[in-house]
Design an enzyme around this catalytic site. Structure first.
Site, PDB file in Angstrom:
ATOM      1  N   VAL B  90      38.568  15.610 -31.796  1.00  0.00           N
ATOM      2  CA  VAL B  90      39.023  16.384 -30.638  1.00  0.00           C
ATOM      3  C   VAL B  90      40.378  15.812 -30.239  1.00  0.00           C
ATOM      4  O   VAL B  90      40.543  14.583 -30.141  1.00  0.00           O
ATOM      5  CB  VAL B  90      38.016  16.286 -29.461  1.00  0.00           C
ATOM      6  CG1 VAL B  90      38.568  16.998 -28.220  1.00  0.00           C
ATOM      7  CG2 VAL B  90      36.673  16.896 -29.859  1.00  0.00           C
ATOM      8  N   GLY B  98      33.704  17.606 -22.926  1.00  0.00           N
ATOM      9  CA  GLY B  98      32.444  17.946 -23.585  1.00  0.00           C
ATOM     10  C   GLY B  98      32.617  18.699 -24.897  1.00  0.00           C
ATOM     11  O   GLY B  98      31.637  19.196 -25.457  1.00  0.00           O
ATOM     12  N   ASN B 127      35.895   1.792 -33.271  1.00  0.00           N
ATOM     13  CA  ASN B 127      36.024   3.015 -32.468  1.00  0.00           C
ATOM     14  C   ASN B 127      34.914   3.077 -31.401  1.00  0.00           C
ATOM     15  O   ASN B 127      33.989   3.888 -31.477  1.00  0.00           O
ATOM     16  CB  ASN B 127      35.994   4.234 -33.389  1.00  0.00           C
ATOM     17  CG  ASN B 127      36.455   5.498 -32.666  1.00  0.00           C
ATOM     18  OD1 ASN B 127      36.653   5.496 -31.448  1.00  0.00           O
ATOM     19  ND2 ASN B 127      36.618   6.571 -33.427  1.00  0.00           N
ATOM     20  N   TYR B 134      28.154   8.627 -29.701  1.00  0.00           N
ATOM     21  CA  TYR B 134      27.081   8.927 -30.657  1.00  0.00           C
ATOM     22  C   TYR B 134      25.747   8.344 -30.185  1.00  0.00           C
ATOM     23  O   TYR B 134      24.706   8.984 -30.303  1.00  0.00           O
ATOM     24  CB  TYR B 134      27.426   8.388 -32.051  1.00  0.00           C
ATOM     25  CG  TYR B 134      28.639   9.045 -32.668  1.00  0.00           C
ATOM     26  CD1 TYR B 134      28.905  10.403 -32.465  1.00  0.00           C
ATOM     27  CD2 TYR B 134      29.535   8.330 -33.464  1.00  0.00           C
ATOM     28  CE1 TYR B 134      30.026  11.012 -33.030  1.00  0.00           C
ATOM     29  CE2 TYR B 134      30.649   8.938 -34.038  1.00  0.00           C
ATOM     30  CZ  TYR B 134      30.891  10.272 -33.811  1.00  0.00           C
ATOM     31  OH  TYR B 134      31.979  10.875 -34.374  1.00  0.00           O
TER      32      TYR B 134
END
Lengths: 167, 167
Positions: B90, B98, B127, B134
């Protein structure tokens, strides 16, 4: 290195493939995770469009010695397909005869013939003999990457209701 | 969460896909590894049998905000196909809305609809925002596995001469 034969698996090999999968899982201490059955293997590996390919290795005596299961993957950075090796296993009594190496080189040959940019697989951190074997073939370990997994109930709960689902 | 649109990529989206791939590679400090071109992407993602699938996410304004590239994999232990997420990205200016979550849940929905037993991907150890994201979705990290890779010249050298090669 004694000669060994490697050939693609056929539907009649399904009981042998399941035996190898269970042997591998036991070696990896993951036997409770095995849900594979002969029926499920037949339906996925020998369908019109198989989900993966399987090759079998036989010792010079003709005895089944090991197997490999693999499928195509894709590298976005290369914009090329690759070959992902899901499982590679040689029975303990046939180790040290170069059969694992033959399997891996067989797959590298396939990967090259299919225009793959790379071949990848995962190894358990405590499996030192496997790590040394892979490094001896020139493989690099991507130590800064970790595999993430969403499975079972957590995967089902993450799914959004589809157009046919009301409630 | 503001509404966002997710749709499958089309051949006309190839320049956008390449932009996302390069943006992602720059974020991962891997830009020199990118060999993808519009031509290569077109040939692999929009072939008769695509090597991978791509979905695009758009912000509420209609601006392209992110993408995901994925393909089927296979679990021998489950004897079932899975979904492997090769890339999820993204753009920085669209984070916190979101959109990444929408992309991941979109793929989880697809995975469920296709009868996949699990969904997997890899994350870079440094990261931290991605790892936390996640884990918030219930993903587990397979910390005891390391990815191995044979690529480029080493892969070519591992290949055995085929039947058409003499030397």
């Amino acid at each position: 290195m004694p000669s060994s034969l490697i050939r693609s698996a056929r539907p009649g090999d399904v009981p042998l493939i399941l035996e190898f999968i269970r042997d591998l899982a036991a070696y990896e201490k993951l036997l409770p995770e095995v849900e594979a059955t002969e029926e499920k293997l037949r339906a996925t590996l020998f369908a019109e469009r198989p989900a993966a390919e399987c090759v079998l290795a036989f010792a010079a005596t003709g005895a089944p010695a090991g197997f490999a299961i693999f499928f195509p993957n894709y590298s976005t950075f290369l914009a090329r397909p690759g070959l992902y090796l899901e499982d590679l296993f040689v029975k303990p009594e046939f180790r040290g005869q170069g059969i694992g190496k033959s399997l891996l080189l067989h797959l590298a040959t396939l990967a090259n013939a299919r225009g793959c940019g790379r071949m990848e697989w995962a190894v358990l951190d405590w499996n030192q003999p496997a790590i040394e074997f892979y490094e001896s073939l020139g493989a690099e370990r991507k130590a800064d990457w970790t595999i993430c997994r969403l499975s079972g109930e957590r995967l089902r709960q993450s799914a959004r209701p589809g157009p046919g689902v009301h409630g």
